[in-house]
Design an enzyme around this catalytic site. Structure first.
Site, PDB file in Angstrom:
ATOM      1  N   HIS A 100     -93.524 -41.354  13.178  1.00  0.00           N
ATOM      2  CA  HIS A 100     -92.958 -40.048  13.494  1.00  0.00           C
ATOM      3  C   HIS A 100     -93.490 -38.990  12.529  1.00  0.00           C
ATOM      4  O   HIS A 100     -93.699 -39.262  11.348  1.00  0.00           O
ATOM      5  CB  HIS A 100     -91.430 -40.097  13.421  1.00  0.00           C
ATOM      6  CG  HIS A 100     -90.816 -41.073  14.377  1.00  0.00           C
ATOM      7  ND1 HIS A 100     -90.505 -42.367  14.017  1.00  0.00           N
ATOM      8  CD2 HIS A 100     -90.482 -40.941  15.685  1.00  0.00           C
ATOM      9  CE1 HIS A 100     -89.986 -42.996  15.070  1.00  0.00           C
ATOM     10  NE2 HIS A 100     -89.974 -42.162  16.089  1.00  0.00           N
ATOM     11  N   HIS A 158     -88.246 -36.509   7.141  1.00  0.00           N
ATOM     12  CA  HIS A 158     -87.774 -35.508   8.107  1.00  0.00           C
ATOM     13  C   HIS A 158     -86.896 -34.430   7.460  1.00  0.00           C
ATOM     14  O   HIS A 158     -86.549 -33.450   8.122  1.00  0.00           O
ATOM     15  CB  HIS A 158     -86.986 -36.173   9.237  1.00  0.00           C
ATOM     16  CG  HIS A 158     -87.795 -37.078  10.100  1.00  0.00           C
ATOM     17  ND1 HIS A 158     -88.952 -36.680  10.727  1.00  0.00           N
ATOM     18  CD2 HIS A 158     -87.620 -38.390  10.439  1.00  0.00           C
ATOM     19  CE1 HIS A 158     -89.460 -37.698  11.417  1.00  0.00           C
ATOM     20  NE2 HIS A 158     -88.670 -38.736  11.256  1.00  0.00           N
ATOM     21  N   ASP A 216     -93.448 -48.148  11.422  1.00  0.00           N
ATOM     22  CA  ASP A 216     -92.975 -48.157  12.806  1.00  0.00           C
ATOM     23  C   ASP A 216     -94.083 -47.919  13.819  1.00  0.00           C
ATOM     24  O   ASP A 216     -93.803 -47.779  15.015  1.00  0.00           O
ATOM     25  CB  ASP A 216     -91.834 -47.163  13.008  1.00  0.00           C
ATOM     26  CG  ASP A 216     -92.019 -45.854  12.272  1.00  0.00           C
ATOM     27  OD1 ASP A 216     -93.061 -45.663  11.628  1.00  0.00           O
ATOM     28  OD2 ASP A 216     -91.108 -45.002  12.327  1.00  0.00           O
ATOM     29  N   ASP A 255     -96.206 -43.012   8.801  1.00  0.00           N
ATOM     30  CA  ASP A 255     -95.064 -43.290   9.659  1.00  0.00           C
ATOM     31  C   ASP A 255     -95.386 -42.866  11.091  1.00  0.00           C
ATOM     32  O   ASP A 255     -96.124 -41.896  11.313  1.00  0.00           O
ATOM     33  CB  ASP A 255     -93.855 -42.508   9.136  1.00  0.00           C
ATOM     34  CG  ASP A 255     -92.551 -42.888   9.796  1.00  0.00           C
ATOM     35  OD1 ASP A 255     -91.767 -43.612   9.169  1.00  0.00           O
ATOM     36  OD2 ASP A 255     -92.303 -42.437  10.938  1.00  0.00           O
TER      37      ASP A 255
END
Length: 344
Positions: free
Chosen positions: A199, A161, A286, A197
């Site tokens: 996200h 991120h 995740d 991931d």
């Protein structure tokens, strides 16, 4: 497979975060890396190696010097301003506000300028921990450059991120991007980053969006409902020379294995068509069904399959640890990918 790890990750621990209107214990905590490390040792994956310290120049290949100076010094500035506790921003630029030509001078204005959320604070030793996470990625890359088929960089804090000059989403330095650039700086013509991931890797996208020497493929929750929001739509395909080299696969809440696998296989094929000379895996796990901040439904055995399919790339590969917050299963899921790869 060699695992690169340093206990210096303990130097970063945001005690809390703002989550859906409540102040809660942070999901990104030191025990995450320890759980994965314990599983690496339990299954006998391979040697665990402490990374050396690298010069900042390797990180400046990805992040701007002013941003790095900010990360290194902001906690001392916070204390000098008479403030206790951890460093937190509390406002951000709205789309109605003009862009700035240079970072502002005030402390809080710079916190806003260099961040996009309140998922993680900056503590007295966050900078040291983030630097060591980057060292971990660089050491893993160098092992692969030296002839290892693959390596595992057990990075914490995670990185995907973080952009060229901003932090957020628990991330301060973009470990996967630093690794990809390291491959390019050492003779590789094209590198792919495969981000699995849950996200969206918004920071990685921002770093390479206008480049054609790095292909990014990201599978993630649709930004209409999922963090980090605003970015990660399929229509975002890159800009300029990078047009067509940014591949987003936004998926709906409740996505199970069959739907996720279909997106994975499409990305897998398009990475193959790009013909990279090295591959970086942003290894978030995740997408697991019990993850507390995610909404996909993968089972632990599916991560073995993911690893097997990644092994079909006959390339030098670096696995870089990203997210995964179902701590009871975190080690199993992360290492399942690596074991699936090794056993293919």
């Amino acid at each position: 497979m060699k695992t690169f790890y340093t206990a210096d990750h303990h130097l970063h621990h945001s005690g809390m975060e703002l989550s859906f209107g409540r102040i809660v214990e942070t999901f990104e905590k030191p025990e995450r890396a320890e759980i994965v490390l314990r599983r690496v040792k339990e299954v006998g994956l391979g040697p665990v190696i402490e990374p050396p310290a690298y010069d900042r120049a390797a990180i400046e290949r990805v992040h701007t010097p002013d941003y790095l100076d900010f990360l290194q010094n902001v906690f001392a500035e916070w204390r000098a301003a008479g403030r206790d506790g951890e460093v937190w921003p509390y406002s951000w630029r709205h789309r109605s506000m003009p862009m700035l030509d240079a970072p502002p001078s005030g402390l809080d204005a710079r916190l806003s300028y260099y961040s996009f959320d309140m998922a993680g604070s900056i503590t007295e030793t966050t900078w040291q921990a983030a630097r060591r996470a980057a060292d971990t990625a660089l050491a893993g890359t160098d092992a692969v450059l030296s002839g290892e088929r693959a390596a595992f960089a057990l990075c914490r804090p995670p990185g995907h991120h973080a952009g060229r000059d901003f932090f957020g989403g628990y991330c301060y330095l973009n470990n996967a991007a630093i690794a990809a650039q390291r491959f390019l700086d050492n003779g590789h013509a094209r590198v792919a980053i495969f981000d699995v991931d849950y996200h969206h890797g918004n920071g990685t996208q921002e770093i390479f969006y206008d480049r054609d020497d790095v292909l990014l493929a990201s599978l993630h929750g649709d930004p209409d409902f999922e963090f980090p929001f605003h970015l990660g739509y399929a229509r975002e395909r890159g800009a300029g020379r990078g047009e067509g080299f940014n591949l987003n696969y936004p998926l709906p809440a409740g996505t199970g294995w069959l739907e996720w696998q279909a997106a994975f296989e499409d990305a897998h094929a398009r990475i193959g068509a790009y013909a990279p000379t090295a591959l970086v895996i942003s290894l978030g796990v995740d997408a697991f069904k019990e993850d507390p901040i995610s909404q996909f439904k993968l089972e632990s055995e599916h991560f073995l399959t993911i690893g097997r399919r990644i092994a079909d790339f006959a390339l030098p590969i670096l696995f870089v640890m990203e997210g995964g917050y179902a701590v009871d299963a975190l080690g199993i899921n992360a290492v399942n990918v690596l074991q699936g790869f090794e056993g293919a």
